[in-house]
Write a protein that holds these residues in place. Structure first.
Motif, PDB file in Angstrom:
ATOM      1  N   SER A   1      10.494   9.325  -5.030  1.00  0.00           N
ATOM      2  CA  SER A   1       9.807   8.571  -3.984  1.00  0.00           C
ATOM      3  C   SER A   1       9.024   7.432  -4.621  1.00  0.00           C
ATOM      4  O   SER A   1       8.706   7.469  -5.814  1.00  0.00           O
ATOM      5  CB  SER A   1       8.849   9.473  -3.202  1.00  0.00           C
ATOM      6  N   ILE A   2       8.701   6.439  -3.830  1.00  0.00           N
ATOM      7  CA  ILE A   2       7.937   5.309  -4.353  1.00  0.00           C
ATOM      8  C   ILE A   2       6.538   5.750  -4.784  1.00  0.00           C
ATOM      9  O   ILE A   2       5.944   5.149  -5.677  1.00  0.00           O
ATOM     10  CB  ILE A   2       7.866   4.169  -3.311  1.00  0.00           C
ATOM     11  N   GLN A   3       6.036   6.835  -4.194  1.00  0.00           N
ATOM     12  CA  GLN A   3       4.719   7.340  -4.609  1.00  0.00           C
ATOM     13  C   GLN A   3       4.738   7.823  -6.059  1.00  0.00           C
ATOM     14  O   GLN A   3       3.711   7.787  -6.746  1.00  0.00           O
ATOM     15  CB  GLN A   3       4.271   8.476  -3.686  1.00  0.00           C
TER      16      GLN A   3
ATOM     17  N   PRO B   1       5.105   3.913  -8.128  1.00  0.00           N
ATOM     18  CA  PRO B   1       4.644   2.858  -7.214  1.00  0.00           C
ATOM     19  C   PRO B   1       4.725   1.447  -7.783  1.00  0.00           C
ATOM     20  O   PRO B   1       4.543   0.472  -7.047  1.00  0.00           O
ATOM     21  CB  PRO B   1       3.195   3.255  -6.933  1.00  0.00           C
TER      22      PRO B   1
ATOM     23  N   GLY C   1       6.826  -1.108  -2.308  1.00  0.00           N
ATOM     24  CA  GLY C   1       6.195  -0.068  -1.511  1.00  0.00           C
ATOM     25  C   GLY C   1       7.122   0.772  -0.670  1.00  0.00           C
ATOM     26  O   GLY C   1       6.677   1.421   0.279  1.00  0.00           O
ATOM     27  N   SER C   2       8.409   0.799  -0.995  1.00  0.00           N
ATOM     28  CA  SER C   2       9.358   1.581  -0.202  1.00  0.00           C
ATOM     29  C   SER C   2      10.311   2.376  -1.087  1.00  0.00           C
ATOM     30  O   SER C   2      10.794   1.876  -2.102  1.00  0.00           O
ATOM     31  CB  SER C   2      10.178   0.674   0.717  1.00  0.00           C
ATOM     32  N   THR C   3      10.604   3.600  -0.664  1.00  0.00           N
ATOM     33  CA  THR C   3      11.611   4.434  -1.329  1.00  0.00           C
ATOM     34  C   THR C   3      13.011   3.962  -0.970  1.00  0.00           C
ATOM     35  O   THR C   3      13.945   4.102  -1.759  1.00  0.00           O
ATOM     36  CB  THR C   3      11.424   5.907  -0.911  1.00  0.00           C
TER      37      THR C   3
ATOM     38  N   GLY D   1       8.123  -0.699   3.436  1.00  0.00           N
ATOM     39  CA  GLY D   1       7.355  -1.473   2.477  1.00  0.00           C
ATOM     40  C   GLY D   1       7.101  -2.885   2.972  1.00  0.00           C
ATOM     41  O   GLY D   1       7.070  -3.143   4.178  1.00  0.00           O
TER      42      GLY D   1
ATOM     43  N   THR E   1      -1.087   3.549  -3.982  1.00  0.00           N
ATOM     44  CA  THR E   1      -0.271   4.721  -3.636  1.00  0.00           C
ATOM     45  C   THR E   1       1.217   4.400  -3.632  1.00  0.00           C
ATOM     46  O   THR E   1       2.020   5.066  -4.288  1.00  0.00           O
ATOM     47  CB  THR E   1      -0.677   5.265  -2.254  1.00  0.00           C
ATOM     48  N   THR E   2       1.603   3.354  -2.906  1.00  0.00           N
ATOM     49  CA  THR E   2       3.006   2.937  -2.870  1.00  0.00           C
ATOM     50  C   THR E   2       3.227   1.616  -3.606  1.00  0.00           C
ATOM     51  O   THR E   2       4.371   1.258  -3.883  1.00  0.00           O
ATOM     52  CB  THR E   2       3.498   2.791  -1.425  1.00  0.00           C
ATOM     53  N   THR E   3       2.160   0.922  -3.885  1.00  0.00           N
ATOM     54  CA  THR E   3       2.239  -0.321  -4.670  1.00  0.00           C
ATOM     55  C   THR E   3       1.104  -0.315  -5.695  1.00  0.00           C
ATOM     56  O   THR E   3      -0.069  -0.218  -5.339  1.00  0.00           O
ATOM     57  CB  THR E   3       2.118  -1.563  -3.763  1.00  0.00           C
TER      58      THR E   3
END
Length: 286
Positions: free
Chosen positions: A68-70, A73, A117-119, A125, A162-164
């Motif tokens: 996952s992107i998390q 990131p 920011g996206s999986t 994202g 978190t995602t970026t």
């Protein structure tokens, strides 16, 4: 031998969508870009197989797993425009205005679109456009030496932690010791000549000494390191993506080239970030 990389089509999270992509098979050996537009147009970039891909069907890192992107990131998906053709690469966030990638991803490219920011490479994202594309002035497309580039963005990335998130880069002139576990991520193919993936993938591969790597490849320089094991590797479409040490998530490498994908005796070759750190710092000022 020819290296081709598959790209995917990307929707715009903050604006008009990007063109859809069609698949083209890739083969390791020589570096080539594979376009996303209809047809199988290719652009030979080097005499190695670069790991750049044409936008296309599903596929990913070889021998890896969904992630996952998390978990990564700093990872971004890059869609590259060359005329009416589009190509896929990976990259990493080094600050809110700059993306680190491979120089071969930027050859003859007019514009880059970055999804952060996206999986999913096709959705979610936020998307950003390039302001400038910079290749290392000593980049050699024949040997893949100094295979490092920077995408400067029109608007700053919203870094949420978190995602970026900006990746930490290897200190200048630091070494990557043989046996170090390297985490590589991206949306590239899951097999040689396979299809790209819409879901982010990752794989852990061990570093191989440059001395041993030179038994498989001629021209391995101090700006490179090798990592991989039979059945596990980065592949077409992962070009330009981050290779971080798994223990501390410091970016040690940039996906560059290889002969085939996950072949026994042929590890992937990565640009060594520490060897080009001064150039990166100079060209990534905000």
């Amino acid at each position: 031998m020819n290296l081709k990389e598959l790209l995917r089509d990307v929707d715009d999270a903050e604006g008009p969508g990007l063109p859809s992509v069609s698949a083209s098979d890739g083969q390791a050996g020589d570096a080539e870009l594979v376009s996303i537009s209809a047809g199988n147009a290719e652009d030979v970039l080097t005499k190695h197989v670069s790991r750049l891909t044409k936008a296309a069907d599903d596929g990913r890192i070889v021998g890896g797993n969904d992630t996952s992107i998390q978990a990564v990131p700093y990872q971004v998906y890059i869609l590259l425009q060359k005329g009416n053709d589009y190509f896929q690469c990976g990259g990493s966030i080094i600050n809110k205005r700059n993306i680190l990638t491979a120089a071969h991803c930027l050859t003859d490219i007019q514009k880059a679109y970055v999804r952060a920011g996206s999986t999913d490479s096709n959705d979610g994202g936020q998307q950003y456009e390039s302001r400038a594309l910079i290749q290392h002035p000593m980049y050699n497309p024949t040997t893949s030496d100094y295979d490092v580039g920077i995408i400067k963005l029109l608007k700053p990335i919203k870094l949420d932690g978190t995602t970026t998130k900006a990746v930490k880069l290897a200190p200048k002139n630091s070494k990557v010791e043989p046996g170090t576990d390297i985490l590589v991520s991206g949306w590239g193919t899951t097999s040689e000549n396979g299809n790209t993936s819409t879901n982010l993938m990752s794989v852990i591969v061990p570093v191989v000494s440059n001395q041993d790597c030179s038994k498989s490849y001629s021209g391995i320089t101090s700006r490179m390191f090798c990592a991989g094991v039979a059945g596990k590797d980065s592949c077409q479409g992962d070009s330009g993506g981050p290779a971080v040490s798994n223990s501390d998530k410091v970016q040690r490498g940039i996906v560059s080239f290889g002969i085939g994908c996950a072949r026994e005796g042929y590890p992937g070759v990565y640009t060594r970030v520490a060897a080009v750190r001064s150039w990166i710092d100079l060209n990534s000022l905000i």
